[in-house]
Design a protein around this motif. Sequence first.
Motif, PDB file in Angstrom:
ATOM      1  N   GLY A  18     -20.824 -40.136 -45.929  1.00 15.52           N
ATOM      2  CA  GLY A  18     -20.912 -41.496 -45.402  1.00 15.52           C
ATOM      3  C   GLY A  18     -22.302 -41.953 -45.036  1.00 15.52           C
ATOM      4  O   GLY A  18     -22.468 -42.997 -44.398  1.00 15.52           O
ATOM      5  N   ALA A  19     -23.329 -41.215 -45.424  1.00 15.30           N
ATOM      6  CA  ALA A  19     -24.698 -41.629 -45.110  1.00 15.30           C
ATOM      7  C   ALA A  19     -25.016 -42.953 -45.794  1.00 15.30           C
ATOM      8  O   ALA A  19     -24.651 -43.167 -46.947  1.00 15.30           O
ATOM      9  N   ASN A  20     -25.695 -43.834 -45.067  1.00 21.97           N
ATOM     10  CA  ASN A  20     -26.102 -45.080 -45.713  1.00 21.97           C
ATOM     11  C   ASN A  20     -27.419 -44.866 -46.452  1.00 21.97           C
ATOM     12  O   ASN A  20     -28.064 -43.827 -46.326  1.00 21.97           O
ATOM     13  N   VAL A  21     -27.802 -45.844 -47.229  1.00 16.64           N
ATOM     14  CA  VAL A  21     -28.978 -45.700 -48.094  1.00 16.64           C
ATOM     15  C   VAL A  21     -30.253 -45.480 -47.288  1.00 16.64           C
ATOM     16  O   VAL A  21     -31.096 -44.670 -47.662  1.00 16.64           O
ATOM     17  N   LYS A  22     -30.399 -46.182 -46.168  1.00 15.35           N
ATOM     18  CA  LYS A  22     -31.611 -46.022 -45.357  1.00 15.35           C
ATOM     19  C   LYS A  22     -31.698 -44.615 -44.765  1.00 15.35           C
ATOM     20  O   LYS A  22     -32.777 -44.034 -44.707  1.00 15.35           O
ATOM     21  N   ALA A  23     -30.576 -44.069 -44.331  1.00 16.83           N
ATOM     22  CA  ALA A  23     -30.581 -42.706 -43.798  1.00 16.83           C
ATOM     23  C   ALA A  23     -30.938 -41.712 -44.894  1.00 16.83           C
ATOM     24  O   ALA A  23     -31.719 -40.785 -44.686  1.00 16.83           O
ATOM     25  N   LEU A  24     -30.378 -41.914 -46.081  1.00 21.71           N
ATOM     26  CA  LEU A  24     -30.676 -41.047 -47.219  1.00 21.71           C
ATOM     27  C   LEU A  24     -32.144 -41.161 -47.614  1.00 21.71           C
ATOM     28  O   LEU A  24     -32.798 -40.162 -47.915  1.00 21.71           O
ATOM     29  N   GLN A  25     -32.661 -42.373 -47.571  1.00 21.28           N
ATOM     30  CA  GLN A  25     -34.089 -42.588 -47.875  1.00 21.28           C
ATOM     31  C   GLN A  25     -34.967 -41.761 -46.947  1.00 21.28           C
ATOM     32  O   GLN A  25     -35.878 -41.065 -47.395  1.00 21.28           O
ATOM     33  N   ARG A  26     -34.681 -41.827 -45.656  1.00 18.65           N
ATOM     34  CA  ARG A  26     -35.486 -41.061 -44.687  1.00 18.65           C
ATOM     35  C   ARG A  26     -35.323 -39.564 -44.893  1.00 18.65           C
ATOM     36  O   ARG A  26     -36.291 -38.810 -44.823  1.00 18.65           O
ATOM     37  N   MET A  27     -34.084 -39.140 -45.153  1.00 22.53           N
ATOM     38  CA  MET A  27     -33.816 -37.711 -45.347  1.00 22.53           C
ATOM     39  C   MET A  27     -34.605 -37.153 -46.529  1.00 22.53           C
ATOM     40  O   MET A  27     -35.156 -36.052 -46.469  1.00 22.53           O
ATOM     41  N   LEU A  28     -34.688 -37.944 -47.593  1.00 27.97           N
ATOM     42  CA  LEU A  28     -35.352 -37.480 -48.814  1.00 27.97           C
ATOM     43  C   LEU A  28     -36.847 -37.798 -48.838  1.00 27.97           C
ATOM     44  O   LEU A  28     -37.561 -37.339 -49.725  1.00 27.97           O
ATOM     45  N   GLY A  29     -37.307 -38.591 -47.872  1.00 23.16           N
ATOM     46  CA  GLY A  29     -38.730 -38.923 -47.804  1.00 23.16           C
ATOM     47  C   GLY A  29     -39.175 -39.942 -48.828  1.00 23.16           C
ATOM     48  O   GLY A  29     -40.356 -39.995 -49.178  1.00 23.16           O
TER      49      GLY A  29
END
Length: 71
Positions: A18-29
Amino acid sequence: MPVHDLRHTAASIAVSSGANVKALQRMLGHKSAAMTLDTYADLFDSDLMNVAIAINAKIPYFKVPEIEVTK
């Protein structure tokens, strides 16, 4: 297993959790959410039905009344 495959697996698990795109963006750098979507957008396709179900639960369903047609 190559490191890139592990990264893609981590992204897949995050999306399915359920991660949103912004959270995924930060996670992946990633520099932008657009870059994340360009790379991983296919992972979000499987969530479309879940989104539809969640929206349907929040918004009352409007049922069109049946109309009797006479000839």
